[in-house]
Each structure stands twice: as C-alpha cells, then as structure tokens.
Scaffold this active site. Structure first.
Site, mmCIF file in Angstrom:
data_model
loop_
_atom_site.group_PDB
_atom_site.id
_atom_site.type_symbol
_atom_site.label_atom_id
_atom_site.label_comp_id
_atom_site.label_asym_id
_atom_site.label_seq_id
_atom_site.Cartn_x
_atom_site.Cartn_y
_atom_site.Cartn_z
ATOM 1 N N THR A 13 -2.300 -14.125 48.467
ATOM 2 C CA THR A 13 -2.337 -14.755 49.794
ATOM 3 C C THR A 13 -3.145 -13.958 50.809
ATOM 4 O O THR A 13 -3.788 -14.527 51.686
ATOM 5 C CB THR A 13 -0.891 -14.912 50.322
ATOM 6 N N ASP A 58 -4.587 -16.251 42.203
ATOM 7 C CA ASP A 58 -3.198 -16.312 42.659
ATOM 8 C C ASP A 58 -2.421 -15.528 41.601
ATOM 9 O O ASP A 58 -2.650 -15.708 40.401
ATOM 10 C CB ASP A 58 -2.753 -17.782 42.673
ATOM 11 N N SER A 59 -1.532 -14.665 42.001
ATOM 12 C CA SER A 59 -0.919 -13.757 41.020
ATOM 13 C C SER A 59 -0.022 -14.462 40.016
ATOM 14 O O SER A 59 0.413 -13.862 39.038
ATOM 15 C CB SER A 59 -0.166 -12.627 41.715
ATOM 16 N N SER A 60 0.248 -15.760 40.221
ATOM 17 C CA SER A 60 0.976 -16.530 39.203
ATOM 18 C C SER A 60 0.145 -16.617 37.930
ATOM 19 O O SER A 60 0.672 -16.884 36.856
ATOM 20 C CB SER A 60 1.263 -17.950 39.685
ATOM 21 N N THR A 90 2.057 -11.668 45.947
ATOM 22 C CA THR A 90 3.437 -11.156 45.896
ATOM 23 C C THR A 90 4.229 -11.715 44.714
ATOM 24 O O THR A 90 5.189 -11.079 44.267
ATOM 25 C CB THR A 90 4.193 -11.508 47.197
ATOM 26 N N ASP A 91 3.835 -12.898 44.208
ATOM 27 C CA ASP A 91 4.670 -13.565 43.197
ATOM 28 C C ASP A 91 4.932 -12.700 41.967
ATOM 29 O O ASP A 91 6.051 -12.655 41.465
ATOM 30 C CB ASP A 91 4.016 -14.895 42.764
ATOM 31 N N THR A 271 21.331 -7.389 33.281
ATOM 32 C CA THR A 271 22.274 -8.129 34.138
ATOM 33 C C THR A 271 21.559 -9.120 35.063
ATOM 34 O O THR A 271 20.444 -8.863 35.520
ATOM 35 C CB THR A 271 23.135 -7.169 34.994
ATOM 36 N N CYS A 273 22.785 -9.678 37.897
ATOM 37 C CA CYS A 273 23.102 -9.202 39.259
ATOM 38 C C CYS A 273 21.895 -8.499 39.862
ATOM 39 O O CYS A 273 21.137 -7.826 39.163
ATOM 40 C CB CYS A 273 24.263 -8.220 39.235
HETATM 41 N N1 ASP Z 1 1.153 -17.269 45.228
HETATM 42 C C1 ASP Z 1 0.719 -16.086 45.910
HETATM 43 C C2 ASP Z 1 0.375 -15.040 44.859
HETATM 44 O O1 ASP Z 1 1.252 -14.448 44.290
HETATM 45 C C3 ASP Z 1 1.766 -15.560 46.818
HETATM 46 C C4 ASP Z 1 1.395 -14.326 47.590
HETATM 47 O O2 ASP Z 1 0.365 -13.732 47.443
HETATM 48 O O3 ASP Z 1 2.197 -13.910 48.437
HETATM 49 O O4 ASP Z 1 -0.786 -14.818 44.584
#
Ligand code: ASP
Length: 336
Positions: A13, A58-60, A90-91, A271, A273
């Site tokens: 992002t 995109d990190s996905s 972040t993903d 876990t 948790c």
């Molecule tokens: N979908 C984005 C990614 O992981 C989300 C992000 O960067 O915060 O590339």
C-alpha cells in the site's frame, strides 16, 4: 560518517495508487515522492538508495521465490550498506519477516520491514512516519536481526503479527516485548536485541515442499483432515485450542495422526490463541498428542510456526532432524 541504508522495495500500500481495479502499486512513485521530500535529505537521516523490484506486488502475492530473491539480493549488498529497509505490504509482512529471519543466518546488521496502511500519496498516510523512523532506527542501532517497524514500535519480525486490517497500529508482538519505541525520543531496549556475531552471513533458500495447515473448530470434519493427510505431506501444522488441545474423544483423530507420523509426516501443534504457549503436557487432550509424536510450536506465532516448517523442510528430508530443530530457538522466534 553518514550511514548508508539500502531500501529494497517490494510493493504494498505504501506506494499504491487508486485504479478502477482497486489499489495497486505504482512503479517509481515512492522514490519520486521521497526524493522531493526534504525530510529524507535531512542531516540526521542516513544516506539511502532504493532497489525497486519489478513488478511491485501486493504482498498477498508474495511467494517463496520472492523470499529467495530478497535474501539473495540482501546477501549480495550486505557488505556495502550499514542496514536494510524492506518496504512491503502489511498483509504478509509477518510471514516475510519470519522467512528472512530464517534465511539470513548470522545476520549482524539491521533489516527492518515497514509499510503503511494508507498510501504515501494520501494526506493522512502513515507511510512517511514509518519510513522516517525505520530509516533512523536502521542507522542508529547495532540491531542484528530482522524486525518490523510500524506505528511507533519496532518488533522482532518473527514474533510479530498483523492484528488490524485497517488501523495504524497494525502489528503486535504478543509473546515478546517491543524492541524499540519511537516517540519524542528513540527508546530502544538494546538488552532484548539478538547478540552480535562475527560469523559470516549465511544465506539459505526455500524449496517448494508439501506443507499444509489445518485449523480446528468444533464440528470440524475429520474426513477433511483425513483427505489432507492422504496426500504425501512433509509437514502439517495443526491450529489447536488453548495450550495445544484437540478433540481426542474421537479415537479416529489420534489414529490418523499416529499413522501420518509413522509415515514420516511431521505434525506440529500451534495454539489458536494470540498470546501464550502450547503446553501439551497440561491437559489429557494435549498429552495424548505429545505421546504419539506431535511436536510443539510453543509460543511461536502461526506465521513463524509455518515458515519454520517450510524452512527446515527445505533443508532436510529427515523428520527426526527437523523435529529437533523445530524445538530449538533458532532466531529468537520462540522462548527457550
Ligand atoms: N494488500 C496490501 C499488501 O499487503 C496491504 C498493505 O500493504 O497494507 O500489499
């Protein structure tokens, strides 16, 4: 002398723009914005260079191949820079941080992953703050490990989890304290850092392996698990309840798992948790698993627990060696 930091920019992002198909990374955008912003030229800031990957993702879409390229590029540049920033979505950031921690043995320089919840092009973005603080931390501290910096806090990478899909406080490290906090001052808990090493950096690489995970929930079909175990799996990570407990009242579960272990599939127990550790000896519903040879992910995050299996299975086919190594604290990913 000014420290020199290499920024390996993978996507996320932080440098995305809005398109008709949704947010996607835009090549060149981040470096252009950074070069125009006087803060990144400030006397207190380190010198930086950007290695932008093509395509930005995109990190996905992160894969083992991307991890191997990152580790290889970092190892190649290792002697020429004082530290490294990895800009990443972040993903899957917690997975990549775990992966790099395992891939880079004897790391003796800072490798900080950061990103943003809102793109740098937007006025209320968290990108600029994260970038500034991560650059400062990478240049100020002898931080010999892979970390994640996000929203004022620096976490050990293989202890961190994405806990918020939207909020700026996107990461937490439930089983290990933050390594540093950035507010009006930079406050680092240097005693928590991994020990410095004089050994040469040893990079590894992932190989594709048949690894799966299974998340238990009341009513989960054992038939589904049985189908999964019928595959030639090298390892399976079970996401169990509480301190590592599973529904053993149905004897079929233990029979299935025992048979898989006898057939050399590694079965690990993690876990569900957020905080705390697997302790299979605690309840009968856990002890039964321990007895048949299920191994413990202890207090590892689910991200570190699965990536560690991928890593060890990339290095060896020997279930005994893998199980032993899994139980060790290799990169600070689990408590001793
Ligand atoms: N979908 C984005 C990614 O992981 C989300 C992000 O960067 O915060 O590339």
């Amino acid at each position: 002398m000014k420290k020199s930091i290499l920024i390996l920019y993978t996507g996320g992002t932080i440098g995305m723009e809005k398109t008709s198909a949704g947010y996607t990374p835009k090549s060149g955008l981040l470096s252009e914005l950074m070069s125009k912003d006087p803060i990144f030229q400030h006397a207190d800031m380190p010198h930086y260079e950007i290695l932008e990957y093509q395509p930005l993702i995109d990190s996905s879409n992160m894969t083992l191949k991307h991890w191997n390229v990152l580790a290889k590029d970092l190892a190649k540049a290792y002697d020429h820079y004082d530290g490294f920033l990895i800009l990443h979505g972040t993903d899957t950031m917690a997975y990549t941080a775990s992966a790099l921690s395992f891939l880079l043995e004897n790391l003796n320089k800072p490798v900080i992953l950061t990103g943003a919840q809102v793109s740098l092009v937007q006025a209320h973005s968290d990108a600029r703050e994260n970038l500034i603080a991560a650059l400062l931390l990478a240049s100020r501290y002898d931080l010999p490990e892979v970390t994640i910096f996000f929203n004022h806090q620096l976490f050990r990478g293989n202890r961190a989890r994405k806990i918020d899909a939207e909020g700026y406080q996107a990461f937490q490290s439930p089983n290990f304290p933050a390594l540093a906090k950035v507010g009006s001052q930079l406050q680092a808990k240097t005693r928590l850092f991994r020990a410095q090493t004089k050994l040469p950096l040893t990079p590894y690489a992932f190989k594709e392996r048949a690894i799966a995970s299974f998340h238990f929930f009341p009513g989960a079909s054992l038939k589904v698990l049985e189908t999964l175990l019928a595959l030639p799996l090298q390892a399976l990570l079970l996401h169990s309840y509480g301190s590592g407990n599973l529904p053993i009242d149905d004897p079929h579960l233990l029979t299935m798992l025992r048979k898989a272990i006898q057939n050399k599939t590694i079965i690990a127990n993690c876990t569900q948790c957020l905080k705390g550790s697997v302790q299979m000896s605690h309840y009968a519903t856990g002890q039964a698993l321990q007895k048949i040879g299920v191994i413990s992910a202890a207090d590892m995050t689910p991200e570190a627990a699965i990536v560690k299996l991928q890593f060890l299975c990339s290095l060896s086919n020997d279930p005994l060696w893998i199980s032993q190594q899994y139980g060790l604290n290799l990169r600070g990913e689990r408590s001793d």
